[in-house]
Motif scaffolding. Structure first.
Motif, PDB file in Angstrom:
ATOM      1  N   ASP A  23       0.864  -1.175   0.000  1.00  0.00           N
ATOM      2  CA  ASP A  23       0.000   0.000   0.000  1.00  0.00           C
ATOM      3  C   ASP A  23       0.904   1.230   0.000  1.00  0.00           C
ATOM      4  O   ASP A  23       1.721   1.398   0.906  1.00  0.00           O
ATOM      5  CB  ASP A  23      -0.886  -0.027   1.257  1.00  0.00           C
ATOM      6  N   ARG A  25       0.460   4.120   0.840  1.00  0.00           N
ATOM      7  CA  ARG A  25       0.332   4.970   2.031  1.00  0.00           C
ATOM      8  C   ARG A  25       1.173   4.459   3.189  1.00  0.00           C
ATOM      9  O   ARG A  25       1.554   5.217   4.079  1.00  0.00           O
ATOM     10  CB  ARG A  25      -1.135   5.050   2.469  1.00  0.00           C
ATOM     11  N   ASN A  49       0.874   0.152  -4.720  1.00  0.00           N
ATOM     12  CA  ASN A  49      -0.502   0.305  -5.194  1.00  0.00           C
ATOM     13  C   ASN A  49      -1.222   1.405  -4.400  1.00  0.00           C
ATOM     14  O   ASN A  49      -0.765   1.825  -3.352  1.00  0.00           O
ATOM     15  CB  ASN A  49      -1.232  -1.038  -5.048  1.00  0.00           C
ATOM     16  N   LYS A  50      -2.356   1.839  -4.932  1.00  0.00           N
ATOM     17  CA  LYS A  50      -3.184   2.885  -4.317  1.00  0.00           C
ATOM     18  C   LYS A  50      -2.444   4.224  -4.282  1.00  0.00           C
ATOM     19  O   LYS A  50      -2.589   5.005  -3.353  1.00  0.00           O
ATOM     20  CB  LYS A  50      -3.640   2.476  -2.904  1.00  0.00           C
ATOM     21  N   LYS A  51      -1.664   4.474  -5.326  1.00  0.00           N
ATOM     22  CA  LYS A  51      -0.884   5.709  -5.348  1.00  0.00           C
ATOM     23  C   LYS A  51      -1.785   6.939  -5.379  1.00  0.00           C
ATOM     24  O   LYS A  51      -1.368   8.027  -4.956  1.00  0.00           O
ATOM     25  CB  LYS A  51       0.071   5.724  -6.545  1.00  0.00           C
ATOM     26  N   ASP A  52      -3.017   6.785  -5.860  1.00  0.00           N
ATOM     27  CA  ASP A  52      -3.950   7.903  -5.892  1.00  0.00           C
ATOM     28  C   ASP A  52      -4.351   8.349  -4.490  1.00  0.00           C
ATOM     29  O   ASP A  52      -4.784   9.487  -4.294  1.00  0.00           O
ATOM     30  CB  ASP A  52      -5.207   7.522  -6.683  1.00  0.00           C
ATOM     31  N   LEU A  53      -4.218   7.455  -3.500  1.00  0.00           N
ATOM     32  CA  LEU A  53      -4.578   7.773  -2.121  1.00  0.00           C
ATOM     33  C   LEU A  53      -3.389   8.285  -1.316  1.00  0.00           C
ATOM     34  O   LEU A  53      -3.548   8.739  -0.186  1.00  0.00           O
ATOM     35  CB  LEU A  53      -5.153   6.526  -1.419  1.00  0.00           C
ATOM     36  N   ASP A  77      -2.104   2.778  -9.702  1.00  0.00           N
ATOM     37  CA  ASP A  77      -3.468   2.867  -9.168  1.00  0.00           C
ATOM     38  C   ASP A  77      -4.247   1.752  -9.850  1.00  0.00           C
ATOM     39  O   ASP A  77      -4.821   1.947 -10.915  1.00  0.00           O
ATOM     40  CB  ASP A  77      -4.052   4.251  -9.486  1.00  0.00           C
ATOM     41  N   GLN A  79      -6.978   0.243  -9.097  1.00  0.00           N
ATOM     42  CA  GLN A  79      -8.431   0.391  -9.150  1.00  0.00           C
ATOM     43  C   GLN A  79      -8.865   1.061 -10.448  1.00  0.00           C
ATOM     44  O   GLN A  79      -9.892   0.725 -11.026  1.00  0.00           O
ATOM     45  CB  GLN A  79      -8.915   1.216  -7.953  1.00  0.00           C
ATOM     46  N   GLY A 123      -4.628  -4.639  -2.244  1.00  0.00           N
ATOM     47  CA  GLY A 123      -5.113  -4.523  -3.622  1.00  0.00           C
ATOM     48  C   GLY A 123      -4.458  -5.491  -4.581  1.00  0.00           C
ATOM     49  O   GLY A 123      -4.497  -5.305  -5.793  1.00  0.00           O
ATOM     50  N   THR A 183      -5.623   2.199   7.612  1.00  0.00           N
ATOM     51  CA  THR A 183      -5.785   2.084   6.157  1.00  0.00           C
ATOM     52  C   THR A 183      -6.677   0.907   5.747  1.00  0.00           C
ATOM     53  O   THR A 183      -6.920   0.702   4.560  1.00  0.00           O
ATOM     54  CB  THR A 183      -4.411   1.938   5.466  1.00  0.00           C
ATOM     55  N   ARG A 256     -10.067   6.701   5.632  1.00  0.00           N
ATOM     56  CA  ARG A 256     -10.189   5.702   4.562  1.00  0.00           C
ATOM     57  C   ARG A 256     -10.969   6.230   3.365  1.00  0.00           C
ATOM     58  O   ARG A 256     -10.723   5.835   2.232  1.00  0.00           O
ATOM     59  CB  ARG A 256     -10.874   4.446   5.101  1.00  0.00           C
TER      60      ARG A 256
END
Length: 276
Positions: A23, A25, A49-53, A77, A79, A123, A183, A256
């Protein structure tokens, strides 16, 4: 988890490289500390992953850190399927010497096999589904959905082995547990919401004060309070009275859901130069 770890080690000899999904974050907190021992010297791509968050500046620092450790690294990202197809390209670039050797032996389209690993809820299954452009790997909004290993085909020359998420039996550091709980990487039933919520409030008050101020309409006096006192203030503001756990749960939920914007809970400097 011991069974899952043994399964991973048994299959390692069948693959050319490893995709370790974390993650963005919490890149280090979302890594099983036994992973280096399990994977050994097998070539590896760190997939943030989840770089947009996550905080984009902190993500850049983490990518540089992992490359310095000798891994390839990429932020995606999954998703929204952003940058996913760069993973097979990066894998082929990493394994160029092996592929050239296979071609010299007369193999026209030499292929690569990768193993995808990671703790639950980073993810991993979404990454795989986007890679193969089908909903084959089972996904869910709770940790630990993947139960079995399965081979997935991204294209004619790239296959990926999905594996169950491997958590470790006990968190040695309470902060790691707080990060994963905030998270959503661990089940809501295994942590105390009041302590995780207070951890989150403390973090945002220190690291992203403007985001916290804007999200909750706080003034200078509010922001000057100690985190525990601020939690009391918020609980009263929201009409929860002395049910501080409800206020804590709201902080967790808001984090979240992105109410505080993109954030990263740790940075390479936190490791004090320690390399695994």
């Amino acid at each position: 988890m011991a069974k899952a770890r043994n399964q991973v080690q048994e299959k390692l000899k069948l693959v050319d490289l490893v995709l370790e999904v974390v993650d963005a974050r919490v890149p280090e907190a979302s890594r099983n500390p036994m992973m280096n021992q399990i994977v050994g010297q097998k070539p590896r791509i760190m997939v943030l992953n989840k770089k947009d968050l996550a905080d984009s500046q902190k993500t850049a620092e983490w990518l540089a850190y992992y490359r310095k450790q000798g891994y390839e690294a990429i932020a995606i990202d999954a998703q929204h399927a952003k940058r996913l197809q760069q993973i097979p390209q990066l894998a082929r670039q990493m394994m160029k010497a092996k592929l050239e050797k296979q071609k010299s032996r007369g193999i026209r389209n030499p292929g690569l096999r990768a193993m995808c690993i990671g703790i639950p809820n980073v993810g991993k299954s979404t990454v795989l589904n986007r890679l193969v452009k089908k909903n084959i790997a089972v996904t869910g909004n709770r940790p630990g959905v993947t139960k079995n290993q399965q081979w997935l085909t991204a294209d004619d020359t790239f296959q990926v082995l999905d594996t169950p998420g491997i958590l470790w039996p006990k968190f040695e550091d309470e902060t790691v547990g707080n990060k994963l709980a905030l998270t959503g990487a661990i089940a809501d039933t295994v942590y105390q919401s009041d302590s995780v919520g207070l951890y989150g409030l403390t973090f945002f008050q220190q690291a992203y004060p403007q985001a916290l101020r804007k999200a909750y309409g706080l003034n200078d006096d509010d922001m000057a309070q100690k985190p525990a006192d601020l939690m009391v203030t918020l609980s009263q503001k929201w009409g929860y009275g002395e049910e501080y756990n409800r206020a804590a749960e709201r902080v967790i939920f808001d984090a979240r859901q992105g109410k505080f914007g993109a954030f990263t809970l740790e940075e390479p400097g936190d490791l004090d130069g320690h390399a695994e």
